[in-house]
Design a protein around this motif. Structure first.
Motif, short mmCIF file in Angstrom:
data_model
loop_
_atom_site.label_atom_id
_atom_site.label_comp_id
_atom_site.label_asym_id
_atom_site.label_seq_id
_atom_site.Cartn_x
_atom_site.Cartn_y
_atom_site.Cartn_z
N PRO A 32 -7.92 6.17 -1.14
CA PRO A 32 -9.05 7.06 -1.39
C PRO A 32 -9.23 8.07 -0.25
N GLY A 33 -9.46 9.32 -0.61
CA GLY A 33 -9.69 10.36 0.39
C GLY A 33 -8.42 11.00 0.91
N VAL A 36 -7.58 14.98 0.19
CA VAL A 36 -8.81 15.69 -0.08
C VAL A 36 -9.27 16.36 1.21
N ALA A 38 -11.47 17.60 4.13
CA ALA A 38 -12.68 17.07 4.77
C ALA A 38 -13.80 18.08 4.60
#
Length: 147
Positions: A32-33, A36, A38
């Motif tokens: 997750p993340g 992506v 920030a």
């Protein structure tokens, strides 16, 4: 007996099978993340700028702000096996050794000065201690050192 051990070694162990199953399950998954962008930080107030330098009265002048340095040398000064003596009065002790502009000068108690080529600034720096005071004029420094 050795034939059975070798045969067992050819087959994957239980731990290797469990690892292969877990690896197959996780293949293609993305944490997750990951990937992506920030989020932009919020425009918080800038931290106060603090002057971390010493106050002016506690600062030591840098080497380019000082015309020279001097130190007392009370014992006889022996250089290259010879005792240094004043060329005018013959004094051989109680020197002031001056270091200025890459040159070393000797000053006897009578106030005669002579350049000393057998000493360099590296010698001066090795033998001088920390400065205990700074003075605005040459005469103030002489008074401070008792000459």
């Amino acid at each position: 007996m050795f034939h059975r051990i070798r045969r067992r070694a050819k087959e994957p162990s239980e731990a290797q099978r469990q690892f292969a199953e877990l690896y197959a399950q996780l293949q293609g998954q993305v944490p997750p993340g990951f990937g992506v962008r920030a989020p932009e930080p919020e425009s918080a107030e800038l931290a106060a700028i603090v002057d971390d330098f010493l106050p002016p009265e506690l600062r030591v002048p840098s080497h380019d702000q000082v015309e020279g340095k001097m130190m007392p040398w009370n014992q006889p000064l022996v250089l290259d096996g010879e005792m240094a003596a004043c060329t005018e009065c013959g004094a051989y002790r109680d020197w002031l050794i001056l270091s200025t502009r890459g040159e070393i000068w000797l000053r006897c108690g009578a106030g005669h000065q002579q350049q000393e080529n057998r000493i360099d600034t590296a010698w001066y720096n090795r033998h001088s201690g920390p400065a205990d005071a700074t003075h605005a004029t040459f005469e103030d420094c002489l008074r401070h050192l008792g000459h």
